[in-house]
Design an enzyme around this catalytic site. Structure first.
Site, short mmCIF file in Angstrom:
data_model
loop_
_atom_site.label_atom_id
_atom_site.label_comp_id
_atom_site.label_asym_id
_atom_site.label_seq_id
_atom_site.Cartn_x
_atom_site.Cartn_y
_atom_site.Cartn_z
CB SER A 1 -0.89 0.00 1.24
OG SER A 1 -1.76 1.10 1.20
CG HIS A 2 2.39 3.18 -3.22
ND1 HIS A 2 1.93 2.05 -3.84
CD2 HIS A 2 2.50 4.11 -4.21
CE1 HIS A 2 1.77 2.28 -5.14
NE2 HIS A 2 2.10 3.52 -5.39
NE ARG A 3 -2.07 3.82 -6.26
CZ ARG A 3 -1.20 4.11 -7.21
NH1 ARG A 3 -0.80 5.34 -7.41
NH2 ARG A 3 -0.72 3.17 -7.98
#
Ligand code: UD1
Ligand code: UDP
Length: 358
Positions: free
Chosen positions: A204-206
């Site tokens: 996850s990096h958004r």
């Protein structure tokens, strides 16, 4: 014909690698210009080493920053390089700030622009990537759409049909070229002491997820709960942005989640291939999971890669309601793996080179 390949982040290096290999095989003259939007060894150097890519001819050392600042500094530095190099075409891949900077500078200088992975739309303009995609498509001379759907989107926005070419996504080339090498060379399963189907792979990096304490907590809780229900652990190679935000928000994790440093591409292919389930907000991993026939929960409210959802490999689970994410996991896990790969046949890079050199 002299090609300028502009890249700056992890996914661009991975998805441009097949294009770079095609240039080398065909003896097409090219240079690599790296903005260094990503610069940590495990977000950058590892991919050049593992994928045996030539070193960039230019490292612009732009690094991190606010959007305007980062894009502006890239544009200033790229203009100087393009002035010196007398390029016939600049190729950019995807939807990052590097892509926008490369496309804008080249088009203003009258250099042709080829956009690899064109026509994707999430229809969510709060995503920085959506703005980058739209603007890049509209200044490009070649739009390399992964699927007919995306070719149709670009055409419906008024872009000349002659500029649009459906070639597949170079991620398929990258997976096909990498998976056998990964089988032979990656020792990630031993290193992490994990077994096939024994773990959920999470990334996850958004900003929409990780820059919000509520949403980041929701996806982490969901992963912990799914792991508990199916007696698995969660392997989470965490993006530096995400590590920073987990610390900033002081989020406590339980033992089910094992956070590790970002891994190289070969390890990542093995981690995907051997996983029980993938939970992600990554663009590239939605595609790779679908290609590798792995079920993936897309922890986002929308996706610019609807094909993976339409064929049944991915499910849109959102990023704010852990109960809904868990429900989506339960539904997805009982489904058959019976989909086809909608992203092409692994010859996208070849097709791109044929088109630009004809
Ligand atoms: C960028 C792209 C995103 C893409 C992602 C791939 C934009 C607007 N965003 O997001 O589309 O999905 O790359 O991973 O172009 N950092 C490091 N080391 C690095 C790079 C970043 O520590 O090598 C940290 C820094 O704290 C930085 C933060 O990560 O501020 C965010 O980096 P940035 O490139 O701005 O955005 P990404 O979230 O990586
Ligand atoms: N990836 C990797 N190591 C990791 C995480 C991701 O090699 O630790 C690869 C992944 O397999 C995919 C690409 O990086 O090819 C996706 O990058 P990311 O999720 O950062 O960006 P996005 O695709 O969302 O733009």
């Amino acid at each position: 014909m002299k090609v300028g390949i502009v890249l700056g982040t992890r996914p661009e290096i991975i998805k441009m690698a097949p294009v770079i290999r095609s240039c080398i095989e065909r003896r097409t003259e090219f240079i690599i210009v790296h903005t260094n939007q990503h610069y940590s060894d495990n977000m950058d150097k590892i991919f050049f080493d593992e994928l045996e890519l030539p070193q960039p001819n230019y490292n612009l050392n732009i690094g991190s920053g606010k959007h305007g600042e980062m894009t502006g500094r890239m544009m200033i530095a790229l203009e100087e390089v393009f002035e010196k190099e007398q390029l016939d075409i600049v190729l950019v891949q995807g939807d990052t700030n590097t892509v926008l900077a490369g496309a804008l500078v080249a088009s203003k200088m009258g250099i042709q622009v080829g956009h690899v992975e064109a026509g994707l739309r999430s229809y969510d303009r709060t995503m920085p990537e959506e703005l980058n995609r739209i603007m890049t498509d509209h200044v490009s001379d070649y739009l390399f759409a992964p699927t007919e759907k995306q070719a149709g989107i670009a055409q419906a926005e008024g872009i000349d049909a002659d500029k649009i070419h459906t070639v597949g996504n170079t991620v398929v080339d990258a997976v096909y070229q990498g998976v056998d090498i990964a089988e032979r060379n990656s020792n990630v399963m031993d290193r992490l002491s994990i077994e096939e189907s024994g773990y959920i792979l999470m990334t996850s990096h958004r900003p929409a997820t990780v820059d919000s304490k509520a949403n980041l907590s929701a996806v982490l809780v969901a992963a912990q709960e799914v792991a508990k229900k199916y007696s698995k652990i969660v392997i989470f190679p965490a993006h530096p942005r995400t590590v920073k935000m987990i610390e900033t928000f002081q989020i406590e994790l339980n033992d089910a989640i094992k956070i590790i440093e970002p891994v190289g591409y070969l390890d990542m292919l093995m981690l995907q291939k051997n996983s029980f389930l993938i939970m992600t907000d990554s663009g590239g991993i939605q595609e790779e999971a679908c290609i590798l026939k792995k079920k993936a929960l897309v922890m986002r409210e929308n996706t610019e890669r609807p094909e993976a959802v339409e064929v049944g490999g991915c499910v849109l689970a959102g990023n704010s309601d852990s109960n809904f994410i868990i429900e989506c996991a339960e539904k997805l896990l009982v489904k058959d793996v019976d989909w086809y790969n909608p992203f092409g046949d692994g010859t996208a890079a070849e097709k791109i080179l044929t088109l630009i050199t004809r």
